[in-house]
Each structure stands twice: as structure tokens, then as C-alpha cells.
Design an enzyme around this catalytic site. Sequence first.
Site, PDB file in Angstrom:
ATOM      1  N   CYS B 132       0.843  -1.191   0.000  1.00 33.18           N
ATOM      2  CA  CYS B 132       0.000   0.000   0.000  1.00 33.18           C
ATOM      3  C   CYS B 132       0.878   1.241   0.000  1.00 33.18           C
ATOM      4  O   CYS B 132       1.717   1.413   0.889  1.00 33.18           O
ATOM      5  CB  CYS B 132      -0.915   0.039   1.212  1.00 33.18           C
ATOM      6  SG  CYS B 132      -1.904   1.552   1.247  1.00 33.18           S
ATOM      7  N   GLY B 268     -10.645  -3.997 -10.116  1.00 33.44           N
ATOM      8  CA  GLY B 268     -10.534  -3.002  -9.047  1.00 33.44           C
ATOM      9  C   GLY B 268     -11.288  -1.732  -9.362  1.00 33.44           C
ATOM     10  O   GLY B 268     -12.499  -1.635  -9.166  1.00 33.44           O
TER      11      GLY B 268
END
Lengths: 259, 313
Positions: B132, B268
Amino acid sequence: MVVPTRGRVVEHRALGRGGYYLLLEAPQVAATAQPGQFVHLRVSETYDPLLRRPFSLHEVDRAAGRIAVLYRVRGRGTSGLANRQPGEYLDLLGPLGRGFPTPQAGTSALLVGGGTGVAPLYFLATELKRWGVGAHLLLGAATADELWRLSAFEGLGLPLEVATEDGSLGMRGRVTDLLPDRLGSSPTQVFAAGPWPMLRRVADWAAEAGIPAFVSLEQVMACGTGLCLGCAVPVVGGYVRACSEGPVFAAEEVLWDEA
Amino acid sequence: MKPDLSTGLGPLRLTNPVILAAGTCGWGLELASYLPLDRLGALTTKSLTLEPWPGNSPPRLAETPAGMLNAVGLQNPGVDYFVTRVWPELKRYSVPVIASIGGRSADEYAAVARRLNRAAEGLAALEINISCPNVKAGGLAFGSHPDTAASVVEAVRRETSLPLLVKLAPMTADPVGVARAVVAAGADALTVANTIPGMAIDIEKRRPRLGNTVGGLSGPAVRPVILRLVWEIAGALPETPIVGLGGIFTAEDALEYLLAGARALGIGTATLVNPRAAIEVLEGLTEYCRTHNISRLADLVGAARGQHPEGHP
């Protein structure tokens, strides 16, 4: 199963100073829409701009299956949208989000809208009339040409005051400058929509007056469906989603200093 | 004849390769009114951490050409909330659920895995998010180097026998090295890849457009970059299953990833634009098989590489 639907453009006209009124045939949306909810429109059929744009429901005609939104051309998304012609179809999701709470019949509400924030107040005002709730409208804009749909608001037959920053119509100043006068009229709740600084002033005013305020917050949004946590709003206890827990929030919950 | 779309990610068998990617489908439950979850190959939860994480200050989003930047910062209510409040509802669906996990230390990743392993019976797999770009500690800090990435995977591997996916960062000095290291440490499959670090600046305010200054780029804009990364990693580690994830909006996009060597496909950002995107990709893959007389979609995996697993010269 909720499916993204298509809305046929029925009417699309410029209102002046970059404002537009867009009327769509979208019966599934009209059937269940509540004031303060929004629709999420695809403004392009390409990947650029990529994301949908959220628009508060401005007008809902359930019988005709029609909804209208108001918007201002601000960037590439709304520029592209402004080119859509009657007869074309727009991909839309909605109605989405949590709208204004339904007040008790016999109470009264003060409606405060600034700029594009006037949009949801028209739908709200029509519903308040239907519900037997008193409504008093305060509308503001930078200049008279930006007080969009003023004649439609006037047609509601509700008490209405306006303010423009340049003094071209109504009181010279901001819509929130109209607020102190209203303490005498004893509204039992305040409903407001517009830019954050304006809503914050409304929130402060309502807190001082001791009446609950509900504000429709504008926030950058991606999915609109609660998936991405992008449209975070700081409230007591953490960040919540403007698209799902909002866009209407009790003003006292919002942590205005952290926004 | 109905084509066989099934695929495998090591020990994890899926009826089809279409997976909802972490952080873009909520808990999956939010999408249940838009598409039949049980028809999907799998869904991945948002990343879970040991304690609740508040996430980053807004604005968290900025649209960019054919893409978007996000800096959500792994906002999540913590693994206990998931186990007690979400999982009881989510497990009623038959769709395989992959739980994404995050943390600030290898021990924290391991603790989350331990909790899920004990309390969320029926999970299909774990996906370790070491990539991330939006958190200061953890996340990308682990995914940037083979050694630290491997240390997290080893710590999680000790806690669970569930299939383990590792979500890689796309912009590290040695992505193939990280891939090799996490596979050696016990990963069963790789998710390639997380968002690409990026930023945007508001020229009127003269400030970064994201509250976090930098964010992760996703959407169609990243697809060629991530496709090439899948190609590289699939060439270097031909036995390791890869979930291709980056800008897949249509079945055509998905097929590019399959042909490059991915065995499954993450959807996504597309879901954020069209909540039915994953099911439309699935239907498009079925249609492609029909029109091209393909009985097993898996036969297409890596087919663009020719005879050489490392690819054409």
C-alpha cells in the site's frame, strides 16, 4: 438487483454563468427518490474523464418518471456533460445516499442554499409542502444570474429571501447573512446545502439557536456506492462516507475543523 | 457447450478467474444488490489490521487522465470487527472470500492472520498487502525489498495453512526479486500489482490535491505498465500463479493479462465506475471462448509468450 440504468435526456438548458438544468427520464430513480439523495452520472463514454459525477436530485416528478439535476460547468466532466442533447441517454446510478430526515407534520423548516447548493432544496421544498411541513427559503449566489431556477422556487409559494454577493438581487451579502433575522420565525429545523464554509456558518448559527441542522456535504467521490472510502467526511468517531452515511449529515456530528 | 473457466491459485481452486480486488469492493456485501456475488471467482476484502485504522485526511481522491489517485490509507475497523460483524453475513455466500491483511510489523500481520485462521472458518485464502503506497508504516515499506517482504510472508505462513497470496508493489527496484523471495517464504500466488505511487497538484491552491500528498494510481492508465510487470514475473516464475490486477475494465483487458501469463484477474477501479464490471468481464470471457472455440480458458494462460515461458525474444 439494482442495475445501473439509462436516463433519456428530456431537456437540457443553460441557466447562465455556467449553470445547467438537466431533465432526465428515469422512472426507476424517480419512484423511490428522497430529497437529499443523489444520482451518479457517467459524463463520458470513454475512460477520460473516468469517474462518475454525483448530482443532488433537484426535481422529481414521480408520476412522469422524471428527475432533474442542476450543475455548474467546472471541469472536463461537466463540460462534456453540457454537450449532451435531448434524446441521448446517460448511464446513471441511483437514487444513492441518505437524504434529509423527514420532519414531523406541523413543524417548520428553514432551508438555506448557496450556489449549486440550491439544487436539492427545490425537491426538498416540494416534499415538505406535501408532508405538511412549513418551509422558509433562503437562497444565495454570487450574482443574480447565478440564482438558478429562482422563478421555479418562487412558484412554490413559500416565503423566500435571496442574497447576492454583488447586491444585484435581494440583500447584498452571503446567504448566511440572512440568518439572524430568522430567529424570530421559530423554525424547528434547518436544512442546508452549499459549500463547506457556508454550511459551517449555518451549523454554528443553528447550534446557537438551539435547533437541529442537517447539511448536504459536497465531497469528491469515486464509486458513490460505499466501496472505496474515498469520500471521507470527518465525524465524531472517525471518517464516514459521504455517499453512504451522507451526503446529508446532522451538522453537530461533523468535525468541521478537520475537514 | 459451456466453456470451462476454472482456474487455480496453488491450492485455491476457483470456478472462474474473475476476482474483486481489495479496497474496491468494500466487504463485497455492498455489491450484492448490483451483481450475483456467487457467480464470481472470488472476492477480496479491504485490508484488515489488528486495530482499527482511521485512514488518511481528505481529500482522498484525485481523478487523473484515464485513472485516479487514491490515498484512503487502509481505513478499516480492525480484524475483530470483521470476524464478529462482517464474516457471519459474508460467509453465507458461496463465493470464495480472500481476506486482505495489513500491518505495521511482521508480528502484526501474523497476529491478524492468527485471528482470521481461528475465528473466520471458511475463508478461502489470505492476501498479504505489503504494497500500500498510502501508509507511513507498514505497507510499501515491506514490499520494497525482498528480505522484508519475505519476513512478513514467513511470519504469516507460520500462523495458517490457508492459501497465501502476496500483493506486490509495482514500482520497486527489483520486483522479480521480491516475487522470488515471497514465493520462497511460502506464498502460493502473487497479486500483480498494487497501485502505482503518484500525485497531482491543484494549480489554483498551489497545493497537492491529496490530503496525504501522494497516493496510488489505478485505472486504465496503469494497464500497460502492470501488464508488462505480469509478463516479467510470469516469465521469471512460470510455476507461480499470478492474479493480474491493473486497469481491467473489459474482457478484452482481462484476456491480455491471461495471454501474458496471469491465471486470474483482479477487477478493481472498474467496479468503482461500474458496479457490475466484474460480471460483465466474466460474461465477456465466456463469450470470447464461445466465439473462438475455446473449451478451457486456462489454455490461454501465457499463450502470447509462444513456446518459451520467458517470452518471445
